[in-house]
Scaffold this motif. Structure first.
Motif, PDB file in Angstrom:
ATOM      1  N   ALA A  94       1.639   6.525   5.473  1.00 14.54           N
ATOM      2  CA  ALA A  94       2.005   7.534   5.495  1.00 14.54           C
ATOM      3  C   ALA A  94       1.435   8.568   3.905  1.00 14.54           C
ATOM      4  N   PRO A  95       0.957   9.742   4.037  1.00  8.73           N
ATOM      5  CA  PRO A  95       1.708   9.870   2.821  1.00  8.73           C
ATOM      6  C   PRO A  95       3.121  10.355   1.734  1.00  8.73           C
ATOM      7  N   PRO A  96       3.253  10.732   0.573  1.00  7.87           N
ATOM      8  CA  PRO A  96       4.531  10.125   0.124  1.00  7.87           C
ATOM      9  C   PRO A  96       4.775  12.297   0.633  1.00  7.87           C
ATOM     10  N   SER A  97       5.917  12.133   0.020  1.00  4.94           N
ATOM     11  CA  SER A  97       6.031  13.661   1.045  1.00  4.94           C
ATOM     12  C   SER A  97       6.802  14.515  -0.537  1.00  4.94           C
ATOM     13  N   ALA A  98       5.844  15.576  -0.297  1.00  2.29           N
ATOM     14  CA  ALA A  98       5.029  16.757  -1.923  1.00  2.29           C
ATOM     15  C   ALA A  98       6.376  17.170  -2.121  1.00  2.29           C
ATOM     16  N   PRO A  99       6.657  17.134  -3.662  1.00  2.59           N
ATOM     17  CA  PRO A  99       7.662  16.937  -4.587  1.00  2.59           C
ATOM     18  C   PRO A  99       8.221  18.644  -4.355  1.00  2.59           C
ATOM     19  N   ARG A 100       8.123  18.822  -4.204  1.00  2.84           N
ATOM     20  CA  ARG A 100       8.323  20.802  -3.993  1.00  2.84           C
ATOM     21  C   ARG A 100       7.203  21.513  -3.339  1.00  2.84           C
ATOM     22  N   THR A 101       7.397  22.437  -2.248  1.00  2.00           N
ATOM     23  CA  THR A 101       6.621  23.032  -1.792  1.00  2.00           C
ATOM     24  C   THR A 101       6.255  24.602  -2.541  1.00  2.00           C
ATOM     25  N   GLY A 102       5.075  25.022  -1.991  1.00  2.00           N
ATOM     26  CA  GLY A 102       4.007  25.905  -2.759  1.00  2.00           C
ATOM     27  C   GLY A 102       3.379  26.191  -4.023  1.00  2.00           C
TER      28      GLY A 102
ATOM     29  N   ALA B 104       0.804  -1.065   0.075  1.00  2.00           N
ATOM     30  CA  ALA B 104       0.149  -0.085  -0.272  1.00  2.00           C
ATOM     31  C   ALA B 104       0.757   0.964   0.275  1.00  2.00           C
ATOM     32  N   SER B 105       2.130   1.321   0.750  1.00  2.00           N
ATOM     33  CA  SER B 105       3.027   2.872   0.683  1.00  2.00           C
ATOM     34  C   SER B 105       3.054   2.656  -0.815  1.00  2.00           C
ATOM     35  N   LEU B 106       3.495   1.850  -1.248  1.00  2.00           N
ATOM     36  CA  LEU B 106       4.587   1.650  -2.563  1.00  2.00           C
ATOM     37  C   LEU B 106       3.077   1.865  -4.246  1.00  2.00           C
ATOM     38  N   VAL B 107       1.597   2.264  -3.189  1.00  2.90           N
ATOM     39  CA  VAL B 107       0.602   1.959  -4.435  1.00  2.90           C
ATOM     40  C   VAL B 107       0.414   3.816  -3.962  1.00  2.90           C
ATOM     41  N   VAL B 108       1.003   4.211  -3.289  1.00  6.66           N
ATOM     42  CA  VAL B 108      -0.064   5.521  -2.597  1.00  6.66           C
ATOM     43  C   VAL B 108       1.752   6.641  -2.928  1.00  6.66           C
ATOM     44  N   GLU B 109       3.043   5.850  -2.930  1.00 13.28           N
ATOM     45  CA  GLU B 109       3.682   6.595  -3.236  1.00 13.28           C
ATOM     46  C   GLU B 109       3.978   6.355  -5.218  1.00 13.28           C
ATOM     47  N   GLY B 110       3.090   6.117  -5.643  1.00  9.95           N
ATOM     48  CA  GLY B 110       2.621   5.998  -7.608  1.00  9.95           C
ATOM     49  C   GLY B 110       3.658   4.488  -8.018  1.00  9.95           C
ATOM     50  N   HIS B 111       3.877   3.690  -7.247  1.00  9.38           N
ATOM     51  CA  HIS B 111       4.450   2.349  -7.980  1.00  9.38           C
ATOM     52  C   HIS B 111       3.596   1.950  -8.469  1.00  9.38           C
ATOM     53  N   SER B 112       3.669   1.320  -9.673  1.00  7.48           N
ATOM     54  CA  SER B 112       3.050   0.459 -10.643  1.00  7.48           C
ATOM     55  C   SER B 112       3.442  -1.596  -9.957  1.00  7.48           C
ATOM     56  N   ASN B 113       2.789  -2.117  -9.947  1.00  8.76           N
ATOM     57  CA  ASN B 113       2.571  -3.280 -10.236  1.00  8.76           C
ATOM     58  C   ASN B 113       4.052  -3.879 -10.166  1.00  8.76           C
ATOM     59  N   ALA B 114       4.588  -3.670 -11.264  1.00  9.44           N
ATOM     60  CA  ALA B 114       5.545  -3.999 -11.388  1.00  9.44           C
ATOM     61  C   ALA B 114       7.005  -3.851 -10.748  1.00  9.44           C
TER      62      ALA B 114
ATOM     63  N   LYS C 297       1.343  19.512 -12.771  1.00 11.35           N
ATOM     64  CA  LYS C 297       1.523  20.537 -11.263  1.00 11.35           C
ATOM     65  C   LYS C 297       2.453  19.506 -10.560  1.00 11.35           C
ATOM     66  N   ALA C 298       1.788  18.805  -9.786  1.00 10.64           N
ATOM     67  CA  ALA C 298       2.457  17.469  -8.882  1.00 10.64           C
ATOM     68  C   ALA C 298       3.522  17.284  -8.831  1.00 10.64           C
ATOM     69  N   ARG C 299       4.268  17.170  -9.906  1.00 12.11           N
ATOM     70  CA  ARG C 299       4.726  16.425 -10.660  1.00 12.11           C
ATOM     71  C   ARG C 299       4.909  15.019 -10.046  1.00 12.11           C
TER      72      ARG C 299
ATOM     73  N   SER D  42      -0.396  14.521   1.423  1.00 14.63           N
ATOM     74  CA  SER D  42       0.545  15.669   2.305  1.00 14.63           C
ATOM     75  C   SER D  42       0.223  17.026   2.476  1.00 14.63           C
ATOM     76  N   LEU D  43      -0.370  17.248   1.084  1.00 16.60           N
ATOM     77  CA  LEU D  43      -0.197  19.042   1.294  1.00 16.60           C
ATOM     78  C   LEU D  43      -1.653  19.063   2.144  1.00 16.60           C
ATOM     79  N   LYS D  44      -2.171  18.397   2.765  1.00 15.21           N
ATOM     80  CA  LYS D  44      -3.471  18.570   3.827  1.00 15.21           C
ATOM     81  C   LYS D  44      -4.459  19.438   2.602  1.00 15.21           C
ATOM     82  N   ILE D  45      -4.667  18.786   1.580  1.00 15.03           N
ATOM     83  CA  ILE D  45      -5.595  19.598   1.045  1.00 15.03           C
ATOM     84  C   ILE D  45      -7.355  19.034   1.461  1.00 15.03           C
ATOM     85  N   PHE D  46      -7.176  17.925   1.262  1.00 17.91           N
ATOM     86  CA  PHE D  46      -8.793  16.824   1.939  1.00 17.91           C
ATOM     87  C   PHE D  46      -9.052  17.322   3.462  1.00 17.91           C
TER      88      PHE D  46
END
Length: 157
Positions: A73-81, A17-27, A125-127, A140-144
């Motif tokens: 845990a949420p992934p770290s945002a790629p950049r602030t702002g 699950a952690s890797l799914v949230v970080e954007g990894h594919s099943n492979a 935009k969010a990379r 991670s940006l607390k949007i929700f």
């Protein structure tokens, strides 16, 4: 006495699950954890049920459920702002709560033909690597959290 958490993933399910949230594919998850892709799929399917995702839910919905229920845990945002407009935040929420294009379009208030284009622009935009990662970054940006606090009294959340 505390109520047991009904949304409890196994250690292996949580790793996937952690890797799914970080954007990894099943492979990618398979290679990282040195497990077969069928094992990865099984962990995702079982994890989806545990966190209450309906059958056929998108990875973005799965990521949202995992993060909302604090299973990973949420992934770290790629950049602030990074700033999302109200329209972009509606689309983020729609991606997190719907799987079908028509439902996403309706919830976001955009034409169904624009969903893919606007989602691609948001990921850029969010990379973000994919929609699950995009939802993770939004968490991670607390949007929700912000959206829940800003909803008017009596509004559906």
């Amino acid at each position: 006495m505390a109520t047991p958490d009904p949304f409890h993933l196994s250690k292996a399910q949580r790793s996937v699950a952690s890797l799914v949230v970080e954007g990894h594919s099943n492979a990618g998850i398979s290679a990282t954890l040195q497990r077969s892709e069928s094992t990865v799929r099984s962990h995702i399917q079982k994890g989806s049920k545990i966190v209450g995702c309906p059958s056929g839910s998108s990875r973005a919905m799965y990521a949202h459920a995992l993060l909302t229920r604090k299973q990973v845990a949420p992934p770290s945002a790629p950049r602030t702002g990074i700033h999302f407009t109200a329209r972009e935040e509606r689309l983020l929420h729609a991606l997190a709560t719907h799987s079908r294009i028509d439902d996403i379009a309706l919830a976001a208030g955009i034409h169904r033909d624009d969903v893919r284009l606007e989602t691609d622009a948001l990921r850029c935009k969010a990379r973000a690597l994919n929609n699950a990662h995009l939802v993770g970054i939004a968490h991670s940006l607390k949007i929700f959290e912000r959206a829940a606090h800003e909803a008017p009294a009596g509004a559906a959340r």
